[in-house]
Design a protein around this motif. Sequence first.
Motif, short mmCIF file in Angstrom:
data_model
loop_
_atom_site.label_atom_id
_atom_site.label_comp_id
_atom_site.label_asym_id
_atom_site.label_seq_id
_atom_site.Cartn_x
_atom_site.Cartn_y
_atom_site.Cartn_z
N ASP A 92 0.85 -1.20 0.00
CA ASP A 92 0.00 0.00 0.00
C ASP A 92 0.89 1.25 0.00
OD1 ASP A 92 -1.92 1.91 0.23
OD2 ASP A 92 -2.85 1.10 2.05
N THR A 93 1.38 1.60 -1.18
CA THR A 93 2.23 2.78 -1.30
C THR A 93 1.47 4.06 -1.00
OG1 THR A 93 1.77 2.67 -3.69
CG2 THR A 93 3.87 1.77 -2.94
N MET A 94 0.15 4.02 -1.10
CA MET A 94 -0.66 5.21 -0.82
C MET A 94 -0.51 5.65 0.64
SD MET A 94 -4.79 5.69 -1.31
CE MET A 94 -4.68 4.96 -2.94
N HIS A 95 -0.42 4.67 1.54
CA HIS A 95 -0.30 4.97 2.97
C HIS A 95 1.07 4.61 3.53
CE1 HIS A 95 -4.72 4.46 2.36
NE2 HIS A 95 -4.75 5.55 3.09
N GLY A 96 2.00 4.21 2.67
CA GLY A 96 3.34 3.88 3.12
C GLY A 96 3.43 2.58 3.88
N ASP A 97 2.55 1.62 3.56
CA ASP A 97 2.52 0.35 4.28
C ASP A 97 3.00 -0.79 3.37
OD1 ASP A 97 1.44 1.47 6.59
OD2 ASP A 97 -0.60 1.27 5.84
N CYS A 98 4.06 -1.45 3.79
CA CYS A 98 4.51 -2.68 3.13
C CYS A 98 4.41 -3.78 4.18
CB CYS A 98 5.94 -2.53 2.62
SG CYS A 98 6.58 -4.01 1.79
N ILE A 99 3.32 -4.52 4.14
CA ILE A 99 3.03 -5.54 5.15
C ILE A 99 3.28 -6.91 4.53
CG2 ILE A 99 1.30 -6.48 6.72
CD1 ILE A 99 -0.10 -3.73 6.57
N LEU A 100 4.28 -7.63 5.04
CA LEU A 100 4.69 -8.89 4.46
C LEU A 100 4.17 -10.06 5.28
CD1 LEU A 100 8.40 -7.95 3.65
CD2 LEU A 100 6.40 -7.78 2.15
N SER A 101 3.40 -10.92 4.66
CA SER A 101 2.89 -12.11 5.35
C SER A 101 4.03 -13.09 5.61
CB SER A 101 1.82 -12.80 4.49
OG SER A 101 0.74 -11.94 4.22
N ASN A 102 3.89 -13.87 6.66
CA ASN A 102 4.87 -14.94 6.92
C ASN A 102 4.20 -16.30 7.01
OD1 ASN A 102 3.62 -14.80 9.40
ND2 ASN A 102 5.38 -13.92 10.49
N THR A 103 2.97 -16.38 6.51
CA THR A 103 2.27 -17.67 6.43
C THR A 103 1.61 -17.78 5.06
OG1 THR A 103 0.26 -16.73 7.41
CG2 THR A 103 1.82 -17.81 8.90
N LEU A 104 1.44 -19.01 4.60
CA LEU A 104 0.83 -19.25 3.29
C LEU A 104 -0.68 -19.08 3.35
CD1 LEU A 104 2.74 -22.44 2.07
CD2 LEU A 104 3.28 -20.04 1.62
N LEU A 105 -1.25 -18.74 2.21
CA LEU A 105 -2.70 -18.76 2.07
C LEU A 105 -3.18 -20.20 2.07
CD1 LEU A 105 -3.41 -16.13 -0.75
CD2 LEU A 105 -4.16 -15.98 1.61
N ASP A 106 -4.38 -20.40 2.56
CA ASP A 106 -5.00 -21.72 2.50
C ASP A 106 -6.26 -21.59 1.64
OD1 ASP A 106 -5.78 -24.31 2.87
OD2 ASP A 106 -6.57 -24.00 4.89
N PRO A 107 -6.09 -21.56 0.31
CA PRO A 107 -7.23 -21.26 -0.56
C PRO A 107 -8.27 -22.37 -0.60
CG PRO A 107 -5.31 -21.81 -1.88
CD PRO A 107 -4.86 -21.79 -0.45
N GLY A 108 -9.52 -22.00 -0.34
CA GLY A 108 -10.62 -22.94 -0.53
C GLY A 108 -11.03 -22.92 -1.99
N PRO A 109 -12.12 -23.61 -2.34
CA PRO A 109 -12.53 -23.70 -3.74
C PRO A 109 -12.77 -22.34 -4.41
CG PRO A 109 -13.72 -25.29 -2.39
CD PRO A 109 -12.97 -24.42 -1.45
N ASP A 110 -13.40 -21.41 -3.70
CA ASP A 110 -13.70 -20.11 -4.30
C ASP A 110 -12.43 -19.31 -4.57
OD1 ASP A 110 -16.37 -20.67 -4.26
OD2 ASP A 110 -16.80 -19.54 -2.43
N LEU A 111 -11.52 -19.25 -3.60
CA LEU A 111 -10.28 -18.52 -3.79
C LEU A 111 -9.39 -19.21 -4.82
CD1 LEU A 111 -8.45 -16.20 -3.06
CD2 LEU A 111 -7.62 -17.51 -1.08
N TYR A 112 -9.40 -20.51 -4.81
CA TYR A 112 -8.66 -21.29 -5.81
C TYR A 112 -9.11 -20.88 -7.22
CZ TYR A 112 -6.92 -25.45 -8.29
OH TYR A 112 -6.28 -26.29 -9.17
N GLU A 113 -10.42 -20.82 -7.43
CA GLU A 113 -10.96 -20.46 -8.74
C GLU A 113 -10.65 -19.01 -9.09
OE1 GLU A 113 -12.86 -21.50 -12.32
OE2 GLU A 113 -12.05 -22.68 -10.64
N PHE A 114 -10.69 -18.14 -8.09
CA PHE A 114 -10.36 -16.72 -8.28
C PHE A 114 -8.94 -16.57 -8.82
CE2 PHE A 114 -8.43 -12.88 -6.38
CZ PHE A 114 -9.27 -11.89 -6.88
N ILE A 115 -7.99 -17.25 -8.18
CA ILE A 115 -6.59 -17.16 -8.60
C ILE A 115 -6.40 -17.78 -9.98
CG2 ILE A 115 -4.23 -17.90 -8.06
CD1 ILE A 115 -5.04 -17.86 -5.09
#
Length: 384
Positions: free
Chosen positions: A18-41
């Motif tokens: 989020d360069t608009m607010h100066g936020d670079c937030i880095l996850s340290n865990t993987l996504l666990d995509p269910g069927p809907d998110l899987y299809e989205f990606i």
Amino acid sequence: MIAKDDIVIRKAILHILDTMHGDCILSNTLLDPGPDLYEFIRNHIYKIFISDDTKDCAFNPDTSPVYSVLAAWDESDEESFISTSQVIAEKLYAAMGEGLDIPAADLLFVTFQAEGVIYLALLKMNYKESYTHEISVSHLPASDISGGAGSASASRVSDESTSKSPFETITGNQNADDQEIAETEIHADIVKSRALLPASGTRIPEAVIINLNDLHIKLLEKRYEVNGEKVFYLSENFLVCHTSLPPKKKLNILTKVINTISNKYDGADLKTKMDTKSALQKEYVDNQSFNVEEIGNRLFGKSPEKKAEFDEKMEQYDLQFDNFTVTNESTVKKLEKQIMVTDSGIEISIPMETYNKLANLEVQTDVTGKTTIIIKNIDNLVLK
């Protein structure tokens, strides 16, 4: 050509850039995509593969910081996957910060497998601005209501700060403390959200897909202003790679050059110009590709002057010996019709199949240069 059903998601992680607010937030865990998110990606990945705006690119190994990172990572190892994604996300965030108008985004860092090959997808999910609803629920204690005139400024107990649905207080069983509450205030509002992600049915404008076998790149990108100059920051500043023109751009250049030469040399001879476009469309139908050298010979081989100008103009774009194809049929739609606009504003659209038959169409040009188009054997005419 990869089919959507061939795409199998292996790992995914999301980082906030989020360069608009100066936020670079880095996850340290993987996504666990269910069927809907899987299809989205998967939908977004597939749209990049079939887009004729996608460029083919190659890393510059000596200067690309992304190349050096990918050369050392182990995609199969979860810790290596996460740390590598964080390093690349930070580099992209830095590149985005160099341009004031480069959109803030979430970065979906995804590996997937298709036809036995493992790919890395960097899906830059640029934020969309739109409206949504927001609901707040607050409670006025009974003692404050009965407190007389001073109760107008009484404090309210709000459910917004809890993870419990605000409606559980209304519909659920009340405990002893809840019985003290005499009034529940529910407020629904419309608020603007500036961090909505692109819909599944749209094609995102910025994305990178890297073949992890040979590190070949497929790239969708846009120009943005950096230090006062419009640049392709993804290829030039972030990936540092050599790019080729996308197929759609190549076809636009090819048709523009052909039209320019036809208009210059054929003048008012509409029939010759229409035959030239018909020959280009037939070249694609016969070969399912555009061989620039063969097209030049076929269209202008009998006129050395036209052929020399065609070769010169295509050489300016380094396309004189190019042979390219398109993935999406919509890219060649404009070749399927002969569209003419008269000086009085009348527009005529003739399907190329009808024009090629010539049985029901006649184009005449007299000695003064005036053109007459005759359409014959019309059984039915519909006004649209």
